[in-house]
Write an enzyme that holds these catalytic residues in place. Structure first.
Site, PDB file in Angstrom:
ATOM      1  N   HIS A  90       0.827  -1.216   0.000  1.00 16.48           N
ATOM      2  CA  HIS A  90       0.000   0.000   0.000  1.00 16.48           C
ATOM      3  C   HIS A  90       0.862   1.266   0.000  1.00 16.48           C
ATOM      4  CE1 HIS A  90       0.183   0.093   4.573  1.00 16.48           C
ATOM      5  NE2 HIS A  90       0.229   1.375   4.324  1.00 16.48           N
ATOM      6  N   ASP A 120       0.019  -7.303   1.298  1.00 18.81           N
ATOM      7  CA  ASP A 120       0.518  -5.951   1.549  1.00 18.81           C
ATOM      8  C   ASP A 120       2.043  -5.883   1.687  1.00 18.81           C
ATOM      9  OD1 ASP A 120       0.310  -3.246   1.778  1.00 18.81           O
ATOM     10  OD2 ASP A 120      -0.315  -3.232   3.875  1.00 18.81           O
ATOM     11  N   SER A 201       4.168   2.777   8.013  1.00 20.56           N
ATOM     12  CA  SER A 201       3.887   1.696   7.074  1.00 20.56           C
ATOM     13  C   SER A 201       5.139   1.280   6.326  1.00 20.56           C
ATOM     14  CB  SER A 201       2.847   2.139   6.047  1.00 20.56           C
ATOM     15  OG  SER A 201       1.583   2.126   6.632  1.00 20.56           O
TER      16      SER A 201
END
Lengths: 352, 583
Positions: A90, A120, A201
Site C-alpha cells: 500500500h 501488503d 507503514s
C-alpha cells in the site's frame, strides 16, 4: 536564529548531592546502542502518485505537475547489501515514482521489483554504488508474547528531513493474528503495542537481537485515535516464503486449498464442507468430511486457524496437510492453488 | 506508600478449600445465588512453588533478562485467560476473565458480565461454555463468574497494595476479537483521582494500552505478581484524556475474595526490586518543584464552538515567575485568568503573556517577590541518544481525599514512560513515544533521573496519545522567553508558496503556487522556480524546507537559492518571512 547552536552555557548537569541510583531500566544504554547499530538499515520512502515531476529544466509552458499528483511518505527496510528494500504494497503499489532516503542522507530512486498485493508486501530495489547496511531476517516463529519489540520508521513524515528513523518501543502483544478487514489480509501477523502511526507503514519491527521480525503495516484506529496500542506487522516467516517469488518480479499470488471448511467440534480442527472440483485439495485426494488438524507443522483447531496458517503461503507451494478421516489419520502433501479473493459474505478471504 | 515485604508469586494451582459454606450475596444484583457447595468442591493441588522471600530481588541487568521475566509472567497467565461474551437484552458486551480458582471461579468486570446477562466464555483450550454470575461489586466494577468443572489453571491475585509509580506492568486481555493480547507500560499514579468515572476511589493509572475487550484482564508486574484488574476505558472530565485504569487487587480482596474465602489469606509474593520505582521517585522529587498545576478561571459561560478542556493543566517553571504551558489548552476562549498551584501547596495567580505559536507554548507569569524559584537541572538534548528512556510528567492526578493540609503536597508529579524516538526534528525538537496527553502537555520531559530536557508539546496539532510527540529543548526555549515575557506572540513563519510533490529529484523543490501578497510574492518567486537551498542548506524536499523555515521567526530574513523556471538562471533571493495569516 536560535536553531541548533544555542545549547552551550546553560548546562547544570549533575547535582552532586543526589548520587544517581543504579540503572533501574537496563534499556537506556542498551537500547541506544541497539538503535545506533540497527537504524542504518531503515529507510524513508517518498512516493509520488499520478504524474511524476519533471526535471529541473522546466519552463512554465512545460507540464507543471498537475494537481492530481500527490506525494506521501512512509518507511522501509533494507534486507540486502545490494539494495533490496522491503515495504508495504500500500506504500508503493500505485506509486509512479519512488524515492528512498537512507539514514546516511543519501537518496536513491527506487524501482518496484515485485510484491504481494493481498498480503501488503512489496520489494523495491535501489542501486547504490556500494554495499549498504541491511537487517537480517529473523525467525518470527520463535517469538513469544511479551518479547520486546522495537519499531522504526517515518511516522508523520518526521524523519523526512534527515531520514533518520523514529524509534518506538513496545512488546509483542499477540501472535498469529488475522486481520482481513479492508483490502489486505494480515494473516498470521504480529500484534504489537509499539507506537505505530501513519508513515510507519512498511517499516521494520525488530527483536532484541536486531533481526527483522516483521514489516509494520496496519493499525487499529479507534475514535480517530491513530495509535491505540494495536498495530500489526507482517511476519518475517511469511516474508521469507514470498521473497523468492517477489525477487523474480511481478505479483505473487496467495495459495489456497480450494476447499471450504467449518469449525470441527470443540477445537478439533477444520472440517472440510466443500472441496472444489479440480482444486488443490481435490487433486491431493482430500474429501468433504475430512478434518484438517495440522498444516505444514502448525496445529489447526478451527476453520479460522486453517485460514490463518494458509495465508502465509504463496500459490504453488507444497504444504503437508494432516487430517482425520473418520477414525483414521492421514497425511498428504498439497500443492496450493491460486487464491482468488471474492466478495463473499465471509469477507474478502472467504472461499479458501 | 509503605513497602510491603512478602509478595506472592503467581502460580497456577488449585487450592484447598475450607469446607462447605455459603457464599455472600451480591448487594445489588437482584439475583441472589448461593454458591457454597459448588465452591467447596475440592480440587487438585499442584502448587508450583512460592519463591523464597529472603532472596534479595535484583534488577534485570539486560533487556534480554527483562524480556525473559516478562515472557515468563505472561506465559504463566495465558492458560487461565478466558474471553467473555455477555448478552443482556439487545446489548452485547465483550471482555476478559481469569480463572482464580481451579473449580471454575472466574474474575471479571461487573460492567461486562453481571446478574442480568447471559454469559458465554471461551477458554484457552478452545472450549466454550456458559458461565453463571456468582457475586459482584458494581461500585468497583468487579464480578465473579463460575463455570462447571474443575482442574482449571488459575492465577493468584496479589493481596498487597504497594504498587508504585514507575513499576512496570503488563496488561493481559482480549482487545476486540483477539484472544490473549499483552501491552506494556508503567504505573503512572496510584491512589490518585482523575476527574470522573467509575474508578473514583480506586485509581491505579498506567500508560499500557487498553482497548475495548480488555476489561477484566489482569495487570501483572514483570515478576508475575497480579497487581490490578483492568477497568473500562475512561475519559477524564477535566483533561479529556483517555485514562487506563486498573482496580488494585486489594479492592478485589477486600470486596470480593474475602467474602468468598471467608477471610483474608496470607500470600507470599515475589519481591520486586526497588529499581525503576525508586529511580522514578527520586526523579519525581527532583522534578516536582519545577512542575505546576494550572487552574484556569473560566468565564461563566464557556461553551464556544470548540469545547475547551476544562483543566487543570500541567505547566513547567522556566524562570523566576515564568511558567510555560501548552497553548491549545491554556489559551482557550473563555479563560479569564489563572491560578497556579505549586508543589509546596502555594497558589498564586498568574497572567498570560506571549505565545510561541510554532511550538504551541504559552508563557504565564506570576508575581511573587521573595519567592525562591527552583532552577532546573538541565540535560542537554544533544547528549541524548535515540532509544534512551525518558519520562513525561503530569500534575493533574490528585490524591484521594484531596490530601491533608500540611501533609503530602497536592501537586505530585506522575511519570509516563517513553523512549527518545528521534533527535533534531522540526525546530530541533526531541521526538519521543511517551504518551502525549492533555495532562502531560506543557510539562517537562526528563531522563530517568529527572533532569530536564525541555518542554513537552505536539507539533502536529492537538493529536493526543499518538506515540509521536515532541519536546523543545531547553536551550531552544530560553531565547524566546524574553520575547514572550514582553507579551509578544511568536507567529508561525510563513513563506506563502506551495510545492510540487517531489520524487526522483537530484535536489530542490519545485514551486507550483505563490500566494498573493505573501513573502514569496514580494520576493518575486514564481511557479516553476526550483528552490535549491535555504541559507546554504541544500533542500531535498518540501518537508525539509518547511523545517528550515520554521526554525525562524516571522520578520526574519532567509536567503533562498533558486533556479528560475523561466530562464534557468541560478540566483540568491532574500525573503523576509511573515507570520502566517490567521485562518
Amino acid at each position: 536564529m536560535f536553531l541548533v547552536l544555542s545549547v552551550v552555557g546553560v548546562l547544570v548537569v549533575g547535582a552532586a548531592d543526589d548520587p544517581p541510583a543504579p540503572p533501574a531500566w537496563p534499556g537506556s544504554e542498551e537500547l541506544a546502542a541497539f538503535v545506533e547499530r540497527i537504524h542504518p538499515a531503515v529507510v524513508s520512502i517518498e512516493m509520488v502518485f499520478g504524474r511524476p515531476r519533471m526535471g529541473s529544466g522546466l519552463r512554465p509552458e512545460d507540464d507543471v505537475p498537475q494537481a492530481g499528483a500527490t506525494s506521501s511518505a512512509a518507511s522501509g527496510v533494507l534486507i540486502s547489501a545490494s539494495g533490496e528494500v522491503l515495504t508495504n504494497w500500500h506504500v508503493v503499489g500505485e506509486a509512479t515514482a519512488i524515492e528512498v532516503g537512507l539514514p546516511d542522507g543519501r537518496i536513491f530512486a527506487g524501482e518496484r521489483v515485485g510484491g504481494d498485493p493481498l498480503g501488503d508486501l512489496a520489494l523495491v530495489r535501489i542501486r547504490p554504488p556500494g554495499p549498504v547496511p541491511f537487517a537480517p531476517l529473523g525467525d518470527s516463529d520463535r517469538l513469544a508474547v511479551g518479547d520486546l519489540a522495537v519499531a522504526m520508521g517515518n511516522p508523520w513524515n518526521s524523519a523526512l528531513t534527515d531520514f533518520r528513523p523514529s524509534v518506538s518501543l513496545g512488546i509483542v502483544s499477540g501472535l498469529h493474528r488475522m486481520d482481513d478487514k479492508g483490502e489486505y489480509i494480515y494473516g498470521d501477523s504480529i500484534q504489537t503495542d509499539a507506537a505505530l502511526n501513519p508513515g510507519n507503514s512498511g517499516g521494520p519491527l525488530f527483536n532484541l537481537r536486531g533481526e527483522l521480525i516483521g514489516i509494520n503495516g496496519k493499525i487499529h484506529v479507534r475514535r480517530g485515535r491513530m495509535n491505540s496500542g494495536i498495530g500489526y506487522a507482517i511476519s518475517a516467516n511469511q516474508i521469507r516464503n514470498f521473497l523468492p517469488d517477489m525477487r523474480k518480479g511481478g505479483v505473487v499470488r496467495h495459495g489456497t486449498l480450494g476447499a471450504q471448511a467449518e469449525d470441527a467440534f470443540e477445537g478439533r480442527g477444520a472440517l472440510l464442507t466443500e472441496v472444489a472440483v479440480g482444486g488443490a485439495a481435490a487433486a491431493a485426494g482430500l474429501q468433504v468430511g475430512d478434518r484438517i488438524v495440522e498444516l505444514h507443522g502448525r496445529p489447526v483447531r478451527s476453520a479460522a486457524d486453517l485460514r490463518n496458517v494458509l495465508s502465509v503461503f504463496p500459490a504453488g507451494w507444497r504444504v503437508l496437510v494432516r487430517f482425520a478421516r473418520g477414525e483414521e489419520a492421514g497425511e498428504q502433501p498439497v500443492t496450493l492453488g491460486v487464491f482468488v479473493p471474492t466478495e463473499s459474505p465471509e469477507g474478502p478471504s472467504g472461499g479458501r | 506508600m509503605a513497602a510491603e515485604v512478602g509478595r506472592p508469586v503467581i502460580v497456577m494451582r488449585g487450592r484447598p478449600t475450607r469446607g462447605a459454606r455459603s457464599a455472600k450475596i451480591s448487594r445489588s444484583s437482584g439475583r441472589h445465588e448461593v454458591v457454597g457447595p459448588a465452591l467447596a468442591a475440592l480440587t487438585a493441588l499442584f502448587v508450583l512453588g512460592v519463591r523464597a522471600e529472603s532472596a534479595a530481588p535484583t534488577e534485570p541487568a539486560t533487556l534480554a533478562e527483562f524480556q525473559s521475566n516478562l515472557r515468563a509472567s505472561v506465559s504463566r497467565l495465558l492458560p487461565a485467560l478466558v474471553k467473555i461474551r455477555a448478552v443482556a437484552g439487545t446489548n452485547q458486551t465483550r471482555g476478559t476473565a481469569f480463572f482464580v480458582r481451579a473449580d471454575g471461579l472466574l474474575l471479571a468486570n461487573y460492567r461486562v458480565a453481571n446478574a442480568g446477562s447471559d454469559i458465554e466464555v471461551f477458554l484457552a483450550d478452545g472450549r466454550r461454555m456458559k458461565a453463571e454470575y456468582v457475586i459482584g461489586d458494581p461500585e468497583h466494577d468487579l464480578a465473579v463468574l463460575k463455570v462447571p468443572g474443575e482442574g482449571y489453571p488459575c492465577v493468584t491475585i496479589d493481596r498487597a497494595a504497594d504498587t508504585r509509580p514507575g513499576d512496570w506492568v503488563a496488561v493481559v486481555g482480549n482487545p476486540f476479537d483477539h484472544w490473549g493480547s499483552v501491552t506494556l507500560g508503567i504505573v503512572n499514579a496510584v491512589d490518585r483521582l482523575q476527574g470522573s468515572g467509575v474508578y473514583r476511589d480506586v485509581a491505579l493509572v498506567m500508560d499500557a494500552s487498553i482497548n475495548p475487550g480488555v476489561e477484566g484482564g489482569v495487570v501483572v508486574d514483570p515478576r508475575g505478581n497480579v497487581v490490578g484488574i483492568a477497568g473500562q476505558l475512561q475519559f477524564d472530565d477535566r483533561t479529556r484524556d483517555e485514562i487506563h485504569f486498573a482496580i488494585p487487587t486489594r479492592v478485589w480482596h477486600a470486596r470480593i475474595w474475602e467474602r468468598i474465602e471467608g477471610g483474608p489469606r496470607a500470600e507470599g509474593r515475589t519481591p520486586l526490586p526497588e529499581g525503576l520505582p525508586a529511580q522514578v521517585r527520586a526523579a519525581s522529587a527532583r522534578v516536582a518543584p519545577l512542575l505546576v498545576r494550572i487552574h484556569p478561571k473560566w468565564k461563566e459561560a464557556r461553551w464556544g464552538l470548540v469545547d475547551p478542556i476544562p483543566g487543570p493543566y500541567t505547566g513547567t517553571i522556566v524562570g523566576p515567575g515564568e511558567i510555560l504551558g501548552w497553548s491549545p489548552t491554556i489559551r482557550a476562549d473563555g479563560i479569564e485568568g489563572y491560578e497556579v498551584e505549586f508543589s509546596d501547596g502555594t497558589r498564586l495567580s498568574a497572567q498570560r503573556k506571549g505565545t510561541d505559536e510554532r511550538r504551541d507554548l504559552t508563557l504565564l507569569v506570576c508575581e511573587a517577590a521573595g519567592r525562591d524559584w527552583p532552577r532546573a537541572e538541565i540535560l542537554d538534548a544533544q547528549m541524548l541518544r535515540p532509544g534512551q528512556a525518558v519520562l513525561s510528567w503530569s500534575t493533574t492526578f490528585e490524591p484521594l481525599g484531596g490530601g491533608p493540609p500540611g501533609g503530602e503536597p497536592r501537586v505530585v508529579a506522575s511519570p509516563f514512560f517513553g523512549i527518545v524516538s528521534g533527535l533534531r526534528r522540526q525546530q530541533n525538537a526531541v521526538q519521543t513515544d511517551a504518551p502525549f496527553l492533555f495532562c502531560t502537555a506543557g510539562g517537562p520531559l526528563t531522563d530517568l533521573d529527572g533532569r530536564v530536557i525541555g518542554v513537552f508539546t505536539q507539533l502536529f496539532g492537538q493529536m493526543t496519545q499518538a506515540g509521536v510527540a515532541f519536546t523543545i529543548p531547553w536551550a531552544d526555549l530560553l531565547p524566546t522567553l524574553p520575547l514572550l515575557r514582553e507579551g509578544r506572540d511568536l507567529g508561525v513563519p510563513y513563506l506563502g508558496a506551495a510545492f510540487a510533490p517531489s520524487g526522483l529529484s537530484q535536489g530542490g523543490v519545485l514551486l507550483t503556487k505563490v500566494m498573493p501578497d505573501s513573502p514569496a510574492a514580494e520576493a518575486a518567486l514564481e511557479p516553476a522556480d526550483l528552490i535549491l537551498s535555504c541559507d546554504g542548506h541544500p533542500i531535498r524536499n518540501a518537508t525539509q524546507l518547511a523545517k528550515l523555515i520554521q526554525e525562524h521567526l516571522p520578520d526574519d530574513r532567509v536567503t533562498l537559492t533558486i533556479e528560475k523556471g523561466r530562464t534557468g538562471e541560478r540566483i540568491d533571493v532574500p525573503v523576509t518571512l511573515r507570520a502566517r495569516p490567521g485562518e
